[in-house]
Design a protein around this motif. Structure first.
Motif, short mmCIF file in Angstrom:
data_model
loop_
_atom_site.label_atom_id
_atom_site.label_comp_id
_atom_site.label_asym_id
_atom_site.label_seq_id
_atom_site.Cartn_x
_atom_site.Cartn_y
_atom_site.Cartn_z
N GLY A 106 37.12 36.02 55.57
CA GLY A 106 37.35 34.99 56.56
C GLY A 106 37.75 35.58 57.89
N GLU A 107 37.46 34.86 58.96
CA GLU A 107 37.88 35.22 60.31
C GLU A 107 38.55 34.01 60.95
OE1 GLU A 107 34.44 36.61 62.37
OE2 GLU A 107 34.45 38.57 61.38
N ILE A 108 39.79 34.18 61.34
CA ILE A 108 40.54 33.08 61.95
C ILE A 108 40.63 33.36 63.44
CG2 ILE A 108 42.66 31.73 61.88
CD1 ILE A 108 43.20 33.01 59.13
N ASP A 109 39.88 32.59 64.20
CA ASP A 109 39.83 32.74 65.65
C ASP A 109 40.42 31.49 66.26
OD1 ASP A 109 39.32 33.33 68.25
OD2 ASP A 109 37.13 33.48 68.06
N LYS A 110 41.76 31.48 66.37
CA LYS A 110 42.45 30.29 66.84
C LYS A 110 43.55 30.68 67.82
CE LYS A 110 45.11 26.27 65.32
NZ LYS A 110 45.72 25.56 64.18
N ALA A 136 41.28 38.76 60.89
CA ALA A 136 40.26 38.86 59.84
C ALA A 136 40.95 39.16 58.52
CB ALA A 136 39.25 39.96 60.17
N TYR A 137 40.38 38.65 57.43
CA TYR A 137 40.96 38.93 56.12
C TYR A 137 39.85 39.04 55.08
CZ TYR A 137 40.17 34.05 54.63
OH TYR A 137 39.59 32.85 54.29
N HIS A 138 40.16 39.73 53.99
CA HIS A 138 39.32 39.64 52.81
C HIS A 138 40.20 39.56 51.58
CE1 HIS A 138 39.76 44.12 52.77
NE2 HIS A 138 39.67 43.98 51.46
N THR A 139 39.70 38.89 50.56
CA THR A 139 40.46 38.63 49.36
C THR A 139 40.36 39.81 48.41
OG1 THR A 139 40.07 36.25 49.58
CG2 THR A 139 40.77 37.05 47.42
N LEU A 140 41.50 40.38 48.07
CA LEU A 140 41.54 41.51 47.14
C LEU A 140 41.47 41.04 45.70
CD1 LEU A 140 44.44 43.49 48.87
CD2 LEU A 140 41.99 44.02 48.98
N ALA A 141 42.12 39.92 45.41
CA ALA A 141 42.13 39.39 44.04
C ALA A 141 42.69 37.97 44.06
CB ALA A 141 42.99 40.27 43.13
N GLN A 142 42.35 37.23 43.02
CA GLN A 142 42.91 35.90 42.81
C GLN A 142 43.58 35.86 41.44
OE1 GLN A 142 39.24 33.74 43.22
NE2 GLN A 142 39.59 33.32 45.40
N THR A 143 44.60 35.03 41.31
CA THR A 143 45.33 34.97 40.05
C THR A 143 45.89 33.57 39.84
OG1 THR A 143 47.02 36.11 38.72
CG2 THR A 143 47.58 35.62 41.00
N THR A 144 46.33 33.31 38.63
CA THR A 144 46.98 32.04 38.31
C THR A 144 48.34 32.32 37.68
OG1 THR A 144 45.87 31.98 36.16
CG2 THR A 144 44.82 30.79 37.98
N LEU A 145 49.22 31.35 37.81
CA LEU A 145 50.56 31.45 37.25
C LEU A 145 50.82 30.20 36.41
CD1 LEU A 145 53.32 32.91 37.13
CD2 LEU A 145 53.96 31.64 39.20
N ASP A 146 51.13 30.41 35.15
CA ASP A 146 51.34 29.29 34.22
C ASP A 146 52.75 28.74 34.36
OD1 ASP A 146 48.74 29.36 33.16
OD2 ASP A 146 49.30 30.96 31.78
N LYS A 147 53.00 28.10 35.49
CA LYS A 147 54.28 27.43 35.73
C LYS A 147 54.00 26.08 36.38
CE LYS A 147 57.46 31.31 35.94
NZ LYS A 147 58.26 30.81 34.80
N PRO A 148 54.60 25.02 35.86
CA PRO A 148 54.32 23.69 36.42
C PRO A 148 54.95 23.51 37.80
CG PRO A 148 56.04 23.57 34.76
CD PRO A 148 55.53 24.98 34.74
N LEU A 149 54.23 22.81 38.65
CA LEU A 149 54.73 22.47 39.98
C LEU A 149 54.01 21.21 40.42
CD1 LEU A 149 56.60 23.38 42.30
CD2 LEU A 149 54.65 24.58 43.29
N GLY A 150 54.76 20.15 40.66
CA GLY A 150 54.14 18.88 41.00
C GLY A 150 53.29 18.38 39.87
#
Length: 255
Positions: A106-110, A136-150
């Motif tokens: 992604g590129e954030i031009d704001k 500018a950014y790039h995603t290194l990894a995605q993950t999930t966390l098994d903890k309830p929220l909302g």
């Protein structure tokens, strides 16, 4: 498993006759500020005392941000480096843990309005119009966390590598919040519910943003120079708990 060198305190990462680079831990101010009058320790003074000579700040990190902080050791070097920060000719690298799953790239031009500190900038004449800001950014990894929220039983997070071209106040934090992926632990621009979740789960009250590398023209030799900073121990341990250790190690290998 032993990971990339982990730091909890201020340490020297690099030093020569023109400059010194340190690891600034989270919650340490770069220099004295009327915003935090009760603080007694500052990166400028600690570095000066550690190496036994004056240092000249050429950029800054937010108090909450950990990582690489560069100082010049003389006025000529300070001018040389300051110009590079002002004309954006050097390369800055950061890593951040954010809420949600981000796009691969992604590129954030704001443009961003200048944010005055209530006390520190009270008498300064600053721009009234929004200033160019690009991250500018790039995603290194995605993950999930098994903890309830909302209403969700499982939470989503992304580990990002970021390259801000400009250096506006709180730029990365504001840009990521603007695309609905605020940094975990950001009390100003973040999601307080996720911040509380991490505070309760990990016990670390910190911003998960770190400056990891600077590439610049050396003020004496003019040669391209790159300095890296490892992550602070609490940052590393949280990434390990999220099963992001491999992504973190791969990131540092490719800097």
């Amino acid at each position: 498993m032993q990971t990339q060198c982990q730091l909890d305190s201020l340490q020297i990462l690099y030093q020569d006759e023109s400059l010194v680079a340190i690891h600034k831990p989270a919650a340490l101010l770069v220099h004295r500020s009327p915003i935090d009058k009760r603080e007694t320790q500052f990166a400028v003074q600690l570095t000066r005392d550690l190496i036994g000579q004056d240092v000249f700040p050429v950029h800054r990190l937010d108090k909450a941000t950990s990582g690489l902080l560069l100082f010049a050791l003389n006025k000529d070097a300070a001018r040389h480096l300051s110009v590079q920060f002002m004309d954006h000719s050097l390369q800055k690298s950061y890593i951040a843990l954010v809420r949600g799953w981000t796009q691969d790239y992604g590129e954030i031009d704001k443009p961003l309005l200048y944010k005055k500190d209530k006390y520190g900038d009270r008498d300064k004449q600053e721009p009234t119009e929004a200033q160019e800001a690009f991250t500018a950014y790039h995603t290194l990894a995605q993950t999930t966390l098994d903890k309830p929220l909302g209403k969700f039983e499982q939470q989503r997070y992304s580990l990002l590598a970021l390259s801000p071209k400009t250096g506006r106040k709180h730029q990365i934090r504001r840009h990521l919040n603007g695309i609905s992926h605020p940094i975990i632990g950001d009390v100003n621009y973040g999601d307080r519910n996720h911040n509380h979740l991490f505070n309760d789960w990990r016990g670390y009250h910190r911003l998960y943003l770190a400056a990891t590398a600077l590439e610049f023209s050396h003020p004496l030799t003019e040669q391209r120079t790159c300095i890296q900073a490892p992550l602070q121990n609490d940052f590393v341990q949280t990434l390990n708990a999220l099963n992001l250790e491999c992504a973190m190690l791969k990131y540092f290998q490719t800097l």
